[in-house]
Structure formats: structure tokens, C-alpha cells
Design a protein around this motif. Structure first.
Motif, PDB file in Angstrom:
ATOM      1  N   ARG A 166       0.829  -1.211   0.000  1.00 14.69           N
ATOM      2  CA  ARG A 166       0.000   0.000   0.000  1.00 14.69           C
ATOM      3  C   ARG A 166       0.861   1.258   0.000  1.00 14.69           C
ATOM      4  N   TRP A 167       1.959   1.212   0.721  1.00 13.83           N
ATOM      5  CA  TRP A 167       2.874   2.366   0.701  1.00 13.83           C
ATOM      6  C   TRP A 167       3.344   2.649  -0.726  1.00 13.83           C
ATOM      7  N   GLY A 168       3.422   1.598  -1.549  1.00 17.45           N
ATOM      8  CA  GLY A 168       4.075   1.731  -2.846  1.00 17.45           C
ATOM      9  C   GLY A 168       5.571   1.498  -2.726  1.00 17.45           C
ATOM     10  N   ILE A 205      -4.141   0.108  12.415  1.00 17.52           N
ATOM     11  CA  ILE A 205      -4.189   1.354  11.624  1.00 17.52           C
ATOM     12  C   ILE A 205      -4.382   1.038  10.139  1.00 17.52           C
ATOM     13  N   CYS A 206      -3.426   0.362   9.541  1.00 18.56           N
ATOM     14  CA  CYS A 206      -3.552   0.023   8.121  1.00 18.56           C
ATOM     15  C   CYS A 206      -4.237  -1.343   8.011  1.00 18.56           C
ATOM     16  N   THR A 207      -5.485  -1.364   8.427  1.00 18.72           N
ATOM     17  CA  THR A 207      -6.228  -2.626   8.525  1.00 18.72           C
ATOM     18  C   THR A 207      -6.601  -3.156   7.142  1.00 18.72           C
ATOM     19  N   ARG A 212      -7.277   3.156   8.372  1.00 20.26           N
ATOM     20  CA  ARG A 212      -7.509   4.471   9.003  1.00 20.26           C
ATOM     21  C   ARG A 212      -6.581   5.526   8.398  1.00 20.26           C
ATOM     22  N   CYS A 213      -6.731   5.753   7.093  1.00 21.98           N
ATOM     23  CA  CYS A 213      -5.823   6.668   6.389  1.00 21.98           C
ATOM     24  C   CYS A 213      -5.897   8.095   6.916  1.00 21.98           C
ATOM     25  N   SER A 214      -7.109   8.555   7.292  1.00 26.37           N
ATOM     26  CA  SER A 214      -7.257   9.980   7.619  1.00 26.37           C
ATOM     27  C   SER A 214      -6.440  10.367   8.852  1.00 26.37           C
ATOM     28  N   THR A 215      -6.135   9.395   9.724  1.00 30.35           N
ATOM     29  CA  THR A 215      -5.321   9.719  10.905  1.00 30.35           C
ATOM     30  C   THR A 215      -3.970   8.988  10.875  1.00 30.35           C
ATOM     31  N   CYS A 216      -3.610   8.441   9.705  1.00 25.03           N
ATOM     32  CA  CYS A 216      -2.384   7.636   9.614  1.00 25.03           C
ATOM     33  C   CYS A 216      -1.138   8.532   9.644  1.00 25.03           C
ATOM     34  N   PRO A 217      -0.119   8.153  10.386  1.00 22.86           N
ATOM     35  CA  PRO A 217       1.074   8.995  10.482  1.00 22.86           C
ATOM     36  C   PRO A 217       1.923   9.046   9.209  1.00 22.86           C
ATOM     37  N   VAL A 218       1.654   8.175   8.234  1.00 23.34           N
ATOM     38  CA  VAL A 218       2.469   8.222   7.005  1.00 23.34           C
ATOM     39  C   VAL A 218       1.631   8.576   5.773  1.00 23.34           C
ATOM     40  N   LEU A 219       0.454   9.149   6.018  1.00 18.05           N
ATOM     41  CA  LEU A 219      -0.446   9.486   4.899  1.00 18.05           C
ATOM     42  C   LEU A 219       0.224  10.392   3.874  1.00 18.05           C
ATOM     43  N   MET A 221       3.066  10.449   2.674  1.00 17.76           N
ATOM     44  CA  MET A 221       3.977   9.824   1.699  1.00 17.76           C
ATOM     45  C   MET A 221       3.497   8.465   1.209  1.00 17.76           C
ATOM     46  N   CYS A 222       2.382   7.965   1.759  1.00 17.20           N
ATOM     47  CA  CYS A 222       1.871   6.655   1.341  1.00 17.20           C
ATOM     48  C   CYS A 222       1.093   6.791   0.031  1.00 17.20           C
ATOM     49  N   ARG A 223       1.361   5.899  -0.924  1.00 19.30           N
ATOM     50  CA  ARG A 223       0.667   5.947  -2.229  1.00 19.30           C
ATOM     51  C   ARG A 223      -0.722   5.322  -2.148  1.00 19.30           C
TER      52      ARG A 223
END
Ligand code: SF4
Length: 231
Positions: A166-168, A205-207, A212-219, A221-223
Motif C-alpha cells: 500500500r505504501w508503494g 491502523i492500516c487494517t 484508518r488513512c485519515s489519521t495515519c502517520p504516514v499518509l 507519503m503513502c501511495r
């Protein structure tokens, strides 16, 4: 085919920075329970044999079940010699809360018996030996090597596979391929830690469904590869 680690420029996203991602995820997962094998290691069950047996118990079994089940077995027997002296029925009785307990009881007994007979009662930190046991795959072998043997190794389970795709950061169809690509691009100091971090991160978090993208700490930079709906 895309080169591992090479990423597409996405508007509004900064380049993926693994050091930053690890730094932020360390903080984000602090409140959550540790992955079962890391928790057991902290409790003192950190010999290669204990880690291997705990990993077998954990296959297709929730951590909430794995932890008490492993502790119960280790209270009864925690060395290859002690476990080999139990009967398969006694091991089965002890681990019956976990999935596939009958087959796992047979595997655990056979592993203990072979370690006593072939390795003088001490499980060596050798990948080929770990993988020679029935029921032991690359994930368990790498967890044992990383946690118990302190050998840099990447244990890829479904969480590590899903999140890194998911990060890419990787673009891979299976956990096995993810492990191979991570071995090329992931800095070595993170090889053991990636599993310890991404198991709770993937659970909370990344279930699998509705991350939970809206509160994710790496949103930033995550693709968000393959994510169509999220919280
Ligand atoms: S932004 Fe969403 S998809 Fe990306 S890591 Fe965070 S939760 Fe997962």
C-alpha cells in the motif's frame, strides 16, 4: 516490470522515506499490544526452540490465543528434551485452544524429538535446519532467526506484505516476493523491526478493510495502492 523501490511521482505526496516511516510508526504502535513472538521474547521465552514452537502455535491463530497457549505449554515444558518427554496427547491437551492443534501437537513433538536426537538438544540458528521441520515456513524461520538468534532477517506475514504494498514501497503479488524485494531495498537495521512494527500497525491502523488513512502517520507519503475506501 517496475524496478523494486522505484516510485512514481504522485501530486501532493512527498517521496516515500523509510526512515521517517519507521520513526513515526514506532510512536504510532506504542499503545498497542506487541506481536505475540516479540511479547513472549520480552517475557523471557526467547530461545530459538521457544520462539519456533510459539510461531507454530501462532499459525492461523489470534495473538490473544497464541500468548496464553504458548505460556501454558512452556510452563509444562520449554526445552526440546522436556517437550520430547511429553506425549502428543499431552501437548495437544495443552495447546488445544489454537487452530489445527492436533497437527501442531504432532509437529511440535516431532521437532523436539529430532532436536534431541540430531542436534544434542539445542536448536541451531540455521535456516536450512529450521526449514527442514514439517510445519515451519519462511515466516517462522525468519522470526526465529531475527528474534532468538539476532540474525538480520525479514519475516513477512500478511500485514508486512499488505502495508508495504500500500505504501508503494514494493509492488509484489505474494509475501514470498515481498520478502525478496525487501531484502534488496530495506535498510538492514530495519530487517527484524519491520515485522515488530507492521504487525500492530496492520492490525490497528492500516487494517485489511477500511484502513484508518485519515489519521495515519504516514499518509503524506503513502501511495495508498489499492485502497478505494478508508476511514
Ligand atoms: S495512509 Fe492508509 S494505506 Fe497508507 S499506510 Fe496509512 S492507513 Fe495504510
Amino acid at each position: 516490470m517496475r524496478k523494486p523501490g522505484k516510485e512514481t511521482i504522485v501530486p501532493d505526496k512527498r517521496p516515500f522515506d523509510i526512515d521517517q516511516a519507521i520513526f513515526r510508526i514506532r510512536e504510532a504502535v506504542r499503545p498497542f499490544p506487541k506481536a505475540a513472538l516479540f511479547e513472549l521474547a520480552e517475557e523471557g521465552f526467547r530461545s530459538p526452540f521457544e520462539q519456533l514452537i510459539a510461531c507454530i502455535i501462532s499459525v492461523r491463530t489470534l495473538d490473544e490465543v497464541t500468548l496464553p497457549t504458548a505460556r501454558r505449554l512452556f510452563a509444562l515444558a520449554c526445552t526440546p528434551f522436556e517437550v520430547s518427554r511429553l506425549t502428543v496427547a499431552e501437548i495437544d491437551e495443552c495447546i488445544r485452544a489454537c487452530t489445527f492443534h492436533e497437527a501442531k501437537a504432532r509437529q511440535i513433538h516431532e521437532i523436539a524429538r529430532r532436536i534431541v536426537k540430531e542436534h544434542g538438544g539445542v536448536l541451531p540458528c540455521e535456516p536450512a535446519i529450521l526449514l527442514s521441520f514439517h510445519g515451519v515456513g519462511p515466516k517462522c524461520a525468519n522470526l526465529v532467526l531475527g528474534i532468538a538468534c539476532d540474525q538480520p532477517s525479514i519475516a513477512v506475514d500478511i500485514h508486512v506484505h499488505r502495508v508495504t504494498n500500500r505504501w508503494g514501497y514494493v509492488h509484489t503479488p505474494t509475501p514470498e516476493k515481498t520478502a525478496a524485494v525487501l531484502a534488496e531495498i530495506l535498510p538492514r537495521p530495519y530487517w527484524i523491526e519491520i515485522n515488530r512494527l507492521l504487525v500492530p500497525f496492520g492490525k490497528h491502523i492500516c487494517t485489511g478493510r477500511l484502513p484508518r488513512c485519515s489519521t495515519c502517520p504516514v499518509l503524506d507519503m503513502c501511495r495508498q495502492v489499492g485502497v478505494s475506501t478508508h476511514r
